[in-house]
Design an enzyme around this catalytic site. Structure first.
Site, PDB file in Angstrom:
ATOM      1  N   ARG A 175       0.619  -1.377   0.099  1.00 45.73           N
ATOM      2  CA  ARG A 175       0.281  -0.147  -0.147  1.00 45.73           C
ATOM      3  C   ARG A 175       0.818   1.183  -0.054  1.00 45.73           C
ATOM      4  O   ARG A 175       0.724   2.336  -0.647  1.00 45.73           O
ATOM      5  CB  ARG A 175      -1.004  -0.001   1.262  1.00 45.73           C
ATOM      6  CG  ARG A 175      -2.018  -1.089   1.055  1.00 45.73           C
ATOM      7  CD  ARG A 175      -2.853  -1.194   2.438  1.00 45.73           C
ATOM      8  NE  ARG A 175      -3.582   0.217   2.451  1.00 45.73           N
ATOM      9  CZ  ARG A 175      -4.377   0.238   3.305  1.00 45.73           C
ATOM     10  NH1 ARG A 175      -4.309  -0.188   4.558  1.00 45.73           N
ATOM     11  NH2 ARG A 175      -5.197   1.512   3.601  1.00 45.73           N
ATOM     12  N   CYS A 233      -1.464   5.612   9.605  1.00 44.94           N
ATOM     13  CA  CYS A 233      -1.867   4.336   8.732  1.00 44.94           C
ATOM     14  C   CYS A 233      -2.823   4.955   7.699  1.00 44.94           C
ATOM     15  O   CYS A 233      -2.499   5.810   6.857  1.00 44.94           O
ATOM     16  CB  CYS A 233      -2.380   3.699   9.793  1.00 44.94           C
ATOM     17  SG  CYS A 233      -3.802   4.039  10.784  1.00 44.94           S
TER      18      CYS A 233
END
Length: 276
Positions: A175, A233
């Site tokens: 990611r 995050c």
């Protein structure tokens, strides 16, 4: 005396309250079917966040107002002297660490995450129950601010430009690199942020590494980098796992960027970096 943030057991003191912080569309049903005896269900989306209309301002899981969290704690029977143990089913990375962070930020000293979560509880033959638990509400706690440090989008941007903070992205490496993005709208990362996936806080059994190993690991990873840390995050939930790991290792609790990638990637005009 303040307790260690990670525990392998639930010591049932008179004032111990256990929280089940599992998430997902079936989380409450899973709780009703089976949970650690006495555990009270806490909902990520309703209790640990106050989801707004536009994630470009606040991200997918903004913090609730302190006065709203005060009501949540009262409804859960949590008083100022409560000893709290929280668990989930994702090695603490889901909502258990977020609940830990919020409770610590609310002034609670005795808050712990159950190492290994519900799976470890099952393996260790802890007592389980089903259905709703019956308990009394607690008096409202007067609190107007979060005690632990947070950073907003503008602060993250300015700190990176001045090279005065180290911004850590704890999402999975694919990611961060921008190979694909399963949750948010854009793949990639905040330019200048470094990637230390939260999974690296755990051993092969999904348990937290020892404080000594974690301390040495982060000292090595962060050498020659700015001392001030900002952790993020996707939406400010899993970031708390790394904050918990750093506290476990004896580090000062770093800043949490609550909006995280879900906010940055949606905010108009913000650069996106990729490493493909």
């Amino acid at each position: 005396m303040k307790t260690h943030p990670i525990t392998k057991n639930i010591d049932v003191f008179q004032n111990t309250i256990v929280l089940d912080a599992r998430t997902g569309k079936d989380a409450k049903q899973n709780y009703l079917e089976k949970h650690i005896k006495g555990a009270r269900f806490i909902d990520l989306d309703k209790d640990l966040a106050e989801i707004g209309e536009n994630a470009a301002f606040g991200g997918r899981h903004p913090l609730p107002a302190p006065e709203k969290f005060t009501e949540t704690l009262s409804n859960l029977g949590i008083a100022e002297n409560s000893h709290i143990v929280v668990y989930d089913d994702k090695n603490g990375s889901n909502a258990a660490a977020r609940a830990w962070w919020m409770l610590r930020s609310f002034g609670f000293e005795n808050v712990q995450v159950l190492d290994g979560g519900i799976q470890a509880a099952e393996k260790n033959n802890m007592e389980f129950s089903s259905g709703e638990e019956v308990f009394e509400k607690a008096p409202l706690i007067k609190k107007e601010n979060w005690d632990l440090p947070v950073s907003n989008l503008e602060e993250v941007e300015n700190e990176l430009k001045s090279n005065s903070s180290t911004v850590i992205d704890v999402r999975d490496a694919y990611r961060y690199r921008g190979e694909s993005e399963p949750i948010d709208l854009v793949a990639g990362h905040i330019p200048g942020a470094i990637n230390i996936p939260f999974s690296e806080n755990l051993d092969e059994n999904g348990l937290f590494l020892s404080p000594e190993i974690l301390k040495e690991k982060y000292i090595q990873l962060l050498q020659n980098k700015p001392e001030t840390l900002i952790i993020h995050c996707g939406s400010g939930v899993t970031a708390c796992h790394t904050i918990l790991a750093l506290a476990h290792a004896g580090f000062k609790i770093p800043n949490l960027y609550v909006g995280s990638w879900s906010e940055w990637s949606r905010r108009e005009g913000k650069e996106v970096a990729k490493e493909l």
